[in-house]
Design an enzyme around this catalytic site. Structure first.
Site: not given
Ligand code: GAL
Length: 569
Positions: A169, A226
């Site tokens: 991430d 997301d």
């Molecule tokens: C976001 C990501 C999600 C999930 C989340 C966890 O940035 O896009 O899919 O992994 O973080 O905190």
């Protein structure tokens, strides 16, 4: 306010925040990948889109050993593993708040009392593969320890635990002081050093990995923020890969950047979390035709038979997993009705006819749109039924909202030709001499699209009374990335608010090397208003892969007049 409306607003606010914080891109040397070709990172992994399950969409950070073991059992018992869902990925929330005394990551002792190696062993004992989440910033999005400056140790730790898949991430990565290309190269180096075959999944909210060469280091990259379990979000995410949300419309989506070993990822599945099975099916059909990674995100321990049947529909999955690896692309889009085409390895082609509109509709695909003619066999892939032969076209009748048909057309034989990708010289600097940005297609964008050789109102570009024939006309937030491809020596432009703007708001022009994550600002005009004199830009851009042009304003017209790259050879 209904709960659903409230969620929509939250989703919109999050999307705006993400795009404001993160904007990116850049390119790679060499030729961009086209459908059907093999990735530069040719390590034999993910030759078809990865399939598995990820904990985030259903549990967020609330995961523990019992849930994960039960999910592993359910993957097997439901038949999903045998249908192809092999990666079980633990998303954010698995780790302890502190590293150990030697700087190594450790599992949260309350959630995973036996540690991560034990979880990995359990997953492997079920003939599944073990996936894990980390973040390239100093912290994960849930404020747990990120990998920044611990890259080698963490990759070694993961390999020792038996990890087969890393979702990396990008929260807080903008303070790393590294371009995305620099960051991912580091991870790839240390993953390779472990000698373990590990899939790397770029999670960067859709900041243009297709543009700056994500395929050199990773097997998949996000194209969107997301996903949430409602259709607006599903359609939005699908369109970041299949539409012009994130790239110039001339590309007809990102299909030409996907292929065996490198996939566009419009985020994980919400199948089973949607309001009903009509929605579950529409979502799944889109992901399958788009050759998107199929990472289930529902609670497998309690899913209904109908959800299980959707997730394991054999002929629908086959479309996604087709060895030719062409990402389906739109051949028709009326706003409400869409048709996608995905030519398959065996000479047939898969066609998705989808009604997004609220009124029932008939949708017709004519064979000329998919490279066929005359009488052709048609098979319904959801019903697993041959429908007979159809001459020149096929019509799906009376599709309700989110209703669809996924059909296979044609007979086995020589593969149908893939569509022609946009050639490199249309979107990169390839020639010596002068290339106007307005003559290139931008490779990534967020916000408004600029107008080529006009101001945003489609009139002549004019700054401080001087007219310009060439340039980019912007309004409000207009962020675009152009691919210089390491070919240009200088970048020039004249910036200022357009004379047609008579208000008192300000606009600001900035240029970044590659992306927002890298934070390498090459030019900043500061706030300019109507009275400001035009600013001349003349930058050394040698060795730069991608250039990000950012205009920001509130109801303001601004221009990159005469924006051009010069390549001296
Ligand atoms: C976001 C990501 C999600 C999930 C989340 C966890 O940035 O896009 O899919 O992994 O973080 O905190």
């Amino acid at each position: 306010m209904k709960l659903r409306d409230f969620y929509r607003i939250i989703m919109f606010v999050i999307a705006v925040m993400v795009f404001t914080i993160c904007v990116t891109s850049c390119s790679s040397e060499g030729v961009d990948n086209q459908a059907g070709t093999v990735s530069v990172l040719d390590n034999g992994l993910a030759l078809t889109p990865p399939m598995g399950w990820n904990s985030w969409n259903i549990f967020q950070a609330d995961i523990n050993e019992l849930k994960i073991k039960q999910t592993a059992d359910a993957l097997v018992d439901s038949g999903m593993r045998d249908a192809g869902y092999t990666y079980l990925v633990l998303d954010d929330g698995w780790m302890a708040e502190e590293r150990d005394s030697e700087g190594r990551l450790v599992a949260d002792p309350n959630k995973f009392p036996n540690g991560m190696k034990a979880i990995g062993d359990y997953i492997h004992s079920k003939d599944l593969k073990f996936g894990i989440y980390e973040d390239r910033g100093h912290s994960t999005c849930q404020q747990l320890p990120g990998s920044f400056q611990h890259e080698q140790t963490d990759m070694e730790t993961f390999a020792a635990w038996g990890v087969d898949y890393i979702k990396l991430d990008s929260c807080f990565a903008e303070s790393n002081g590294r371009l995305s290309t620099e960051d991912y190269a580091i991870y790839r180096k240390y993953i390779d050093k472990t000698g373990r075959p590990i899939v790397l999944s770029i999670s960067d909210f859709g900041n243009g990995a297709w543009a700056w060469g994500g395929k050199e280091w990773a097997q998949l990259w996000r194209t969107s923020g997301d996903i949430y379990p409602w259709m607006d979000s599903v359609y939005y995410c699908a369109d970041t890969s299949a539409g012009d949300h994130s790239i110039h419309p001339a590309f007809n989506g990102l299909w030409q950047f996907a292929g065996p070993g490198h996939w566009n990822d419009p985020d994980m599945l919400q199948v089973g979390n949607m309001a009903n099975d009509v929605e579950n099916k529409a979502h799944f059909s889109l992901w399958c035709i788009l050759a998107a990674p199929l990472m289930a995100g529902n609670d497998l321990r309690s899913m209904s038979d109908s959800v299980k049947n959707i997730l394991t529909a054999p002929e629908v999955i086959k479309v996604n997993q087709d060895a030719r690896g062409i990402q389906g692309y739109k051949v028709y889009d009326s706003g409400d009705q869409e048709i996608y085409n995905k030519p398959l390895q065996d000479g047939t082609t898969a066609v998705l006819l989808l009604n997004k509109g609220s009124e029932p509709a008939d949708i017709t695909i004519t064979w000329d749109k998919i490279g066929l003619s005359g009488s052709q066999k048609v098979r319904d892939l959801w019903a697993r039924k041959d429908l007979g032969n159809y001459t020149d076209s096929f019509t799906a009748h009376n599709l309700g909202q989110h209703g669809l048909m996924l059909i296979k057309v044609g007979s086995k034989g020589k593969p149908l030709p893939a569509p022609a990708p946009v050639p490199l010289d249309k979107y990169t600097v390839t020639d010596s001499g002068t290339t106007y940005m307005s003559d290139l297609y931008y490779i990534w964008k967020s916000g408004n699209s600029p107008k080529s050789d006009k101001n945003y109102n489609n009139n002549k570009i004019s700054i401080n009374g001087k007219k310009y024939n060439k340039g980019l006309g912007c309004k409000d937030d207009t962020r675009v990335m152009y691919k210089l491809n390491n070919k240009a020596d200088r970048f020039e432009a004249v910036v200022g608010l357009d004379d047609a703007y008579s208000g008192s708001n300000t606009g600001r022009f900035r240029i970044y090397n590659e992306d927002f994550f890298g934070n390498r600002v090459l030019f900043d005009s500061g706030n300019m208003d109507k009275g400001s004199s035009a600013k001349n830009i003349d930058l050394d851009v040698k060795g730069i892969k991608c250039l990000l042009l950012v205009f920001e304003g509130d109801n303001v017209l601004g221009n990159w007049a005469n924006a051009l790259a010069i390549a001296i050879k």
